[in-house]
Design an enzyme around this catalytic site. Structure first.
Site, short mmCIF file in Angstrom:
data_model
loop_
_atom_site.label_atom_id
_atom_site.label_comp_id
_atom_site.label_asym_id
_atom_site.label_seq_id
_atom_site.Cartn_x
_atom_site.Cartn_y
_atom_site.Cartn_z
N ASP A 13 12.92 -7.40 -0.14
CA ASP A 13 12.22 -8.81 -0.44
C ASP A 13 12.87 -9.91 -1.11
OD1 ASP A 13 10.19 -10.54 -0.66
OD2 ASP A 13 8.45 -9.18 -1.08
N HIS A 15 11.10 -13.14 -1.98
CA HIS A 15 10.40 -14.05 -2.54
C HIS A 15 10.17 -13.94 -4.15
CE1 HIS A 15 8.39 -12.77 1.37
NE2 HIS A 15 7.86 -14.06 1.41
#
Length: 148
Positions: A13, A15
């Protein structure tokens, strides 16, 4: 000096916005934050928690694959004799329809608290302050006092 908190985004990920906001809120509340950034492995979380003698490990995941990314994390923390409070938050499962089910799954994986992606940083800070305070004020059970 405040308690050390390890913060990062697990797995593949990338983010970064959520952990940046959370880092600012935790720092403002007096915590020492070690932000591992994005695409952090379980081994990196464990190593940082061990090196920093962390009071808490906060895992973020927004791409929906947190279950596979987090399996085994708590076993690794235990192997490293790390008893930090552990939180996870974000969009933890693809097609996450039943939050209670998702929360239960991550509690079973060993997380002390599970937050959804809509949780405000102040709620996380308040929970962490309570959880860490509770750990430091719990009576030690291995000591016996005998009054005669």
């Amino acid at each position: 000096m405040g308690q050390t908190v390890i913060l990062g985004v697990i797995g593949s990920d990338a983010h970064v916005v959520g952990i940046t906001i959370l880092e600012q809120a935790l720092t403002a509340a007096g915590f020492d934050v070690e932000n591992l950034g994005v695409q952090t492995s379980k081994a990196e979380f464990v190593s940082a928690a061990e090196t920093e003698d962390a009071g808490a490990v906060l895992v973020s995941s927004l791409y929906g694959h947190a279950e596979q990314d987090c399996r085994g994390l708590h076993e690794r923390l235990a192997d490293a004799d790390c008893d930090a409070v552990t939180y996870i938050g974000g969009n933890l499962a693809v097609g996450q329809d039943d939050w209670a089910e998702t929360e239960s799954l991550f509690r079973e994986l060993g997380f002390d608290r599970v937050f959804d992606a809509e949780t405000d940083p102040e709620s996380v800070v308040a929970a962490l302050e309570r959880d860490l305070d509770q750990r430091t004020t719990e009576p030690e059970t291995d000591r016996v006092s005998v009054n005669s």
